[in-house]
Write a protein that holds these residues in place. Structure first.
Motif, short mmCIF file in Angstrom:
data_model
loop_
_atom_site.label_atom_id
_atom_site.label_comp_id
_atom_site.label_asym_id
_atom_site.label_seq_id
_atom_site.Cartn_x
_atom_site.Cartn_y
_atom_site.Cartn_z
N PHE A 62 58.96 32.33 63.32
CA PHE A 62 58.37 31.44 62.32
C PHE A 62 56.85 31.45 62.41
CE2 PHE A 62 56.98 26.85 61.88
CZ PHE A 62 56.91 26.84 60.50
N LEU A 63 56.34 31.27 63.62
CA LEU A 63 54.88 31.21 63.80
C LEU A 63 54.23 32.56 63.51
CD1 LEU A 63 54.83 28.93 66.96
CD2 LEU A 63 54.16 28.29 64.65
N SER A 64 54.92 33.63 63.82
CA SER A 64 54.39 34.96 63.49
C SER A 64 54.32 35.15 61.99
CB SER A 64 55.27 36.04 64.12
OG SER A 64 55.20 36.00 65.53
N LEU A 65 55.33 34.69 61.26
CA LEU A 65 55.33 34.79 59.80
C LEU A 65 54.16 34.01 59.19
CD1 LEU A 65 59.14 34.42 59.01
CD2 LEU A 65 57.72 36.43 58.56
N LEU A 66 53.80 32.90 59.84
CA LEU A 66 52.66 32.11 59.35
C LEU A 66 51.33 32.73 59.70
CD1 LEU A 66 53.81 28.44 60.10
CD2 LEU A 66 53.64 29.55 57.86
N GLY A 67 51.33 33.69 60.63
CA GLY A 67 50.09 34.38 60.97
C GLY A 67 49.50 34.02 62.32
N TYR A 68 50.21 33.23 63.12
CA TYR A 68 49.72 32.90 64.46
C TYR A 68 49.77 34.15 65.35
CZ TYR A 68 49.78 27.85 63.59
OH TYR A 68 49.53 26.59 63.12
N ALA A 69 48.65 34.46 66.00
CA ALA A 69 48.57 35.65 66.83
C ALA A 69 49.30 35.48 68.17
CB ALA A 69 47.11 36.01 67.08
N ALA A 70 49.35 34.24 68.66
CA ALA A 70 50.00 33.96 69.94
C ALA A 70 51.01 32.83 69.72
CB ALA A 70 48.97 33.58 70.99
N PRO A 71 52.18 33.13 69.18
CA PRO A 71 53.13 32.10 68.76
C PRO A 71 53.53 31.12 69.87
CG PRO A 71 53.79 34.22 67.89
CD PRO A 71 52.66 34.49 68.83
N ALA A 72 53.90 31.63 71.02
CA ALA A 72 54.36 30.75 72.10
C ALA A 72 53.26 29.82 72.56
CB ALA A 72 54.89 31.57 73.27
N GLU A 73 52.05 30.35 72.70
CA GLU A 73 50.90 29.54 73.13
C GLU A 73 50.57 28.48 72.08
OE1 GLU A 73 46.13 30.23 73.80
OE2 GLU A 73 47.51 31.82 74.44
N SER A 74 50.63 28.85 70.81
CA SER A 74 50.35 27.89 69.73
C SER A 74 51.38 26.77 69.69
CB SER A 74 50.30 28.61 68.38
OG SER A 74 49.25 29.56 68.36
N ALA A 75 52.65 27.12 69.89
CA ALA A 75 53.71 26.11 69.91
C ALA A 75 53.47 25.11 71.04
CB ALA A 75 55.08 26.77 70.05
N ARG A 76 53.15 25.62 72.22
CA ARG A 76 52.88 24.74 73.37
C ARG A 76 51.69 23.82 73.09
NH1 ARG A 76 54.19 29.42 76.31
NH2 ARG A 76 51.98 29.97 76.51
N ASP A 77 50.64 24.37 72.50
CA ASP A 77 49.45 23.57 72.19
C ASP A 77 49.81 22.45 71.22
OD1 ASP A 77 46.58 22.93 71.99
OD2 ASP A 77 46.74 23.79 69.98
N TYR A 78 50.51 22.78 70.16
CA TYR A 78 50.90 21.77 69.17
C TYR A 78 51.77 20.69 69.78
CZ TYR A 78 53.77 19.65 65.54
OH TYR A 78 54.44 18.74 64.76
N LEU A 79 52.81 21.08 70.48
CA LEU A 79 53.77 20.11 71.00
C LEU A 79 53.17 19.25 72.11
CD1 LEU A 79 56.82 22.54 71.11
CD2 LEU A 79 56.55 20.62 69.54
N THR A 80 52.28 19.83 72.89
CA THR A 80 51.70 19.11 74.03
C THR A 80 50.55 18.20 73.60
OG1 THR A 80 52.27 20.96 75.48
CG2 THR A 80 50.66 19.36 76.31
N ASN A 81 49.73 18.68 72.68
CA ASN A 81 48.46 18.00 72.41
C ASN A 81 48.38 17.28 71.07
OD1 ASN A 81 47.25 18.94 74.88
ND2 ASN A 81 47.10 20.96 73.93
#
Length: 209
Positions: A62-81
């Motif tokens: 999902f995050l790759s389809l949206l264009g996030y270069a580092a999907p796992a890292e972006s998910a952690r950032d969103y959910l944590t912060n």
């Protein structure tokens, strides 16, 4: 021994303060304005967020389809912060999880739900989790409430469903489940309403008589 009632709890707008999460604003904040039309189409026309919440693909896909270069890292950032655990939830849970079987009933990306549970140490309190990304159905579809009672091997009247959406509560009521509006967003509702976890605690104790 008397069988415990089941407390079905929503994640966003109940356990997590952000009632609709924060992912769409988060995404627009993290991309250049020239990407906004593309992102708007992805969310509105292609329905990518709904699809990932229905388990049609993984968080990383999902995050790759949206264009996030580092999907796992972006998910952690969103959910944590960018999401906030209601500060009164853990106290409420400690006070009630031995009296009720806690079950999560949430529209969510399956990987995100698991991460939030681990991040906030919620596993201790919950007997089970029913997450749209796992079961491929979502609130307010009536079939998710039928699934819940069949999966938990209980009758609808053994359940109390707490959610911040009147639409979701109405669907649960039509399935025979008792409902309580967690009044995060000031929605109009004709049934039982609580404004916070302290009020929910008092409501449950009153039910117990």
């Amino acid at each position: 021994m008397t069988k415990k009632r089941i407390l079905l709890l929503d994640m966003y707008g109940v356990i997590i303060k952000e009632s609709k999460g924060y992912f769409i604003p988060y995404t627009f904040e993290h991309f250049d304005r020239k990407e906004y039309d593309r992102l708007t189409r992805a969310f509105r026309e292609e329905g990518l967020f709904t699809k990932v919440q229905n388990g049609e693909f993984s968080s990383d896909e999902f995050l790759s389809l949206l264009g996030y270069a580092a999907p796992a890292e972006s998910a952690r950032d969103y959910l944590t912060n960018f999401l906030t655990l209601d500060p009164d939830f853990l106290k409420f849970a400690e006070s009630n999880y031995k009296e009720y079987d806690f079950v999560l009933l949430s529209n969510d990306v399956k990987e995100w739900s698991k991460y939030l549970f681990e991040l906030h140490g919620l596993q201790k309190y919950f007997k089970d989790c029913i997450v749209s990304g796992e079961v491929h159905m979502r609130k307010p579809e009536s079939r998710i409430f039928t699934y819940a009672t069949e999966h938990l091997q209980c009758s609808p009247r053994e359940c109390i469903f707490v959610d911040n959406s009147a639409k979701n509560l109405k669907a649960a009521q039509e399935s025979g489940i008792d409902t309580v509006l967690f009044n995060r967003d000031n929605e109009v509702y004709s049934g039982d309403i609580v404004n916070d976890f302290n009020e929910l605690d008092r409501f449950l104790k009153k039910l117990d008589g």
